[in-house]
Design an enzyme around this catalytic site. Structure first.
Site, mmCIF file in Angstrom:
data_model
loop_
_atom_site.group_PDB
_atom_site.id
_atom_site.type_symbol
_atom_site.label_atom_id
_atom_site.label_comp_id
_atom_site.label_asym_id
_atom_site.label_seq_id
_atom_site.Cartn_x
_atom_site.Cartn_y
_atom_site.Cartn_z
ATOM 1 N N GLY A 42 46.550 42.745 37.903
ATOM 2 C CA GLY A 42 47.739 42.952 38.726
ATOM 3 C C GLY A 42 48.210 44.398 38.759
ATOM 4 N N GLY A 80 43.344 37.142 41.296
ATOM 5 C CA GLY A 80 44.773 36.840 41.356
ATOM 6 C C GLY A 80 45.338 37.192 42.713
ATOM 7 N N GLY A 81 46.015 38.330 42.782
ATOM 8 C CA GLY A 81 46.728 38.749 43.990
ATOM 9 C C GLY A 81 45.943 38.582 45.286
ATOM 10 N N GLU A 107 48.360 36.234 30.693
ATOM 11 C CA GLU A 107 49.798 36.050 30.893
ATOM 12 C C GLU A 107 50.316 34.915 30.011
ATOM 13 O OE1 GLU A 107 49.571 35.799 35.161
ATOM 14 O OE2 GLU A 107 49.063 37.930 35.223
ATOM 15 N N SER A 146 42.258 42.903 39.393
ATOM 16 C CA SER A 146 42.392 43.686 40.639
ATOM 17 C C SER A 146 41.144 43.652 41.516
ATOM 18 C CB SER A 146 42.806 45.131 40.331
ATOM 19 O OG SER A 146 44.066 45.145 39.677
ATOM 20 N N HIS A 175 44.750 32.465 29.779
ATOM 21 C CA HIS A 175 44.988 33.625 30.662
ATOM 22 C C HIS A 175 45.873 34.615 29.891
ATOM 23 C CE1 HIS A 175 46.447 36.099 33.949
ATOM 24 N NE2 HIS A 175 45.411 35.664 34.645
ATOM 25 N N GLU A 229 38.679 39.492 31.466
ATOM 26 C CA GLU A 229 39.771 40.090 32.233
ATOM 27 C C GLU A 229 40.476 41.142 31.379
ATOM 28 O OE1 GLU A 229 41.126 37.373 35.598
ATOM 29 O OE2 GLU A 229 42.329 36.862 33.857
ATOM 30 N N ASN A 279 43.181 32.482 41.450
ATOM 31 C CA ASN A 279 44.309 32.113 40.590
ATOM 32 C C ASN A 279 45.593 32.481 41.326
ATOM 33 O OD1 ASN A 279 46.211 31.755 38.594
ATOM 34 N ND2 ASN A 279 45.620 33.585 37.431
ATOM 35 N N TRP A 280 46.242 31.471 41.867
ATOM 36 C CA TRP A 280 47.441 31.733 42.684
ATOM 37 C C TRP A 280 48.652 32.102 41.827
ATOM 38 C CZ3 TRP A 280 47.516 27.194 46.817
ATOM 39 C CH2 TRP A 280 46.340 27.287 47.595
ATOM 40 N N LYS A 281 48.537 31.922 40.537
ATOM 41 C CA LYS A 281 49.668 32.160 39.626
ATOM 42 C C LYS A 281 50.892 31.367 40.125
ATOM 43 C CE LYS A 281 47.805 36.686 38.620
ATOM 44 N NZ LYS A 281 47.904 37.788 37.695
HETATM 45 C C1 PEP Z 1 44.294 37.092 37.326
HETATM 46 O O1 PEP Z 1 45.402 36.638 37.523
HETATM 47 O O2 PEP Z 1 43.492 36.480 36.614
HETATM 48 C C2 PEP Z 1 43.947 38.369 37.948
HETATM 49 C C3 PEP Z 1 42.760 38.879 37.716
HETATM 50 O O3 PEP Z 1 44.893 38.958 38.749
HETATM 51 P P1 PEP Z 1 44.677 40.184 39.775
HETATM 52 O O4 PEP Z 1 43.440 39.885 40.559
HETATM 53 O O5 PEP Z 1 45.913 40.178 40.622
HETATM 54 O O6 PEP Z 1 44.524 41.413 38.954
#
Ligand code: PEP
Length: 256
Positions: A177, A238-239, A101, A217, A99, A171, A9-11
């Site tokens: 994040g 994500g990151g 967010e 994470s 998600h 999640e 997930n590049w956000k």
């Molecule tokens: C996400 O955006 O779904 C996520 C899990 O982010 P991260 O891996 O950065 O915690």
């Protein structure tokens, strides 16, 4: 057996040129062995999907791709929205729905999430339905019941056949994040709870088919442990998905 899925997930990162650059790096690295053992997907912002699609289809890559959101509506006066029909035309395999967010910053309720999931399915796009508790809920020890309530409401109106085809991403919001990773036991506890709930609500066979991911994470250094949970079928990343070396290493979790 369920094939693991690693979805990046590049956000809200990368313009379309940067997106091409990243996909090219991934394409150079992944081999048929990787694609045979794991489904690998990138989820760029809407503005990069066309460029990513052109590259993937043009070069016959086995990389999958999708969107980070989808409209609950088909078409019409919904300024700023992107519909399932548009995403299906681009060849999207997946759409993330609900998600945390989007639940937090865009007021997405379980009802909206279920509508979006149905919109995706009606265009043969696999929804990746995100659920997970806040730190407050976790500290009160209510994380399993809270998450199962989200699952029940977010799956409203889906048939058994639909549920077998969807992906659920557990999640925990406090792990997204933040660098705080749920332990492998935490991930497995909720993933197995979700699978049991699906088996009871539908059938054991359906429960065995639904893919359940962990997200929060995830890094190359912790993925192998998380994937050891028998009910964890992959990760939403994500990151770490913005770094090609890290993402490749995550997808190769079996080699760790
Ligand atoms: C996400 O955006 O779904 C996520 C899990 O982010 P991260 O891996 O950065 O915690």
């Amino acid at each position: 057996m369920r094939k693991p899925l690693m979805a990046g997930n590049w956000k809200m990162n990368f313009n379309h040129l940067e997106a091409i650059h990243l996909v090219q790096k991934l394409a150079f690295t992944f081999t048929d062995d990787d694609y045979n053992t794991v489904d690998i997907a990138v989820l760029p912002p809407f503005t990069s999907i066309r460029s990513v699609e052109t590259l993937i289809h043009g070069d016959g890559l086995k990389l999958q791709f999708g969107s980070q959101d989808i409209s609950a509506f088909e078409s019409g006066a919904y300024t700023g929205e992107i519909s399932g029909v548009m995403l299906a035309k681009l060849g999207c395999h997946y759409s993330v729905v609900g998600h945390s967010e989007r639940r937090l910053f865009h007021g997405e309720t379980n009802e909206i999430v279920s509508k979006k999931a149905r919109a995706a399915l009606s265009h043969s796009i696999t929804p990746i339905i995100c659920v997970g508790e806040s730190l407050e809920v976790r500290e009160a020890g209510n994380h399993v019941s809270y998450t199962l309530d989200q699952v029940e409401k977010s799956l409203e109106g889906l048939s058994a056949e639909n549920v077998a085809a969807i992906v659920i991403a557990y999640e925990p919001v406090w792990a997204i994040g933040t660098g705080k990773v749920a332990t492998a036991q935490d991930a497995e506890e909720v993933a197995s709870g979700i699978r049991k709930w699906i088996s009871n609500r539908f059938t054991t066979k359906i429960g065995e088919q639904t893919r359940i991911l962990y997200g929060g994470s995830v890094k190359a250094s912790n993925i192998a442990e998380i994937m050891a949970g028998p009910n964890v079928d992959g990760a939403l990343i994500g990151g770490a998905s913005l770094d090609p070396d890290e993402f490749v290493a995550i997808c190769r979790f079996r080699l760790h």
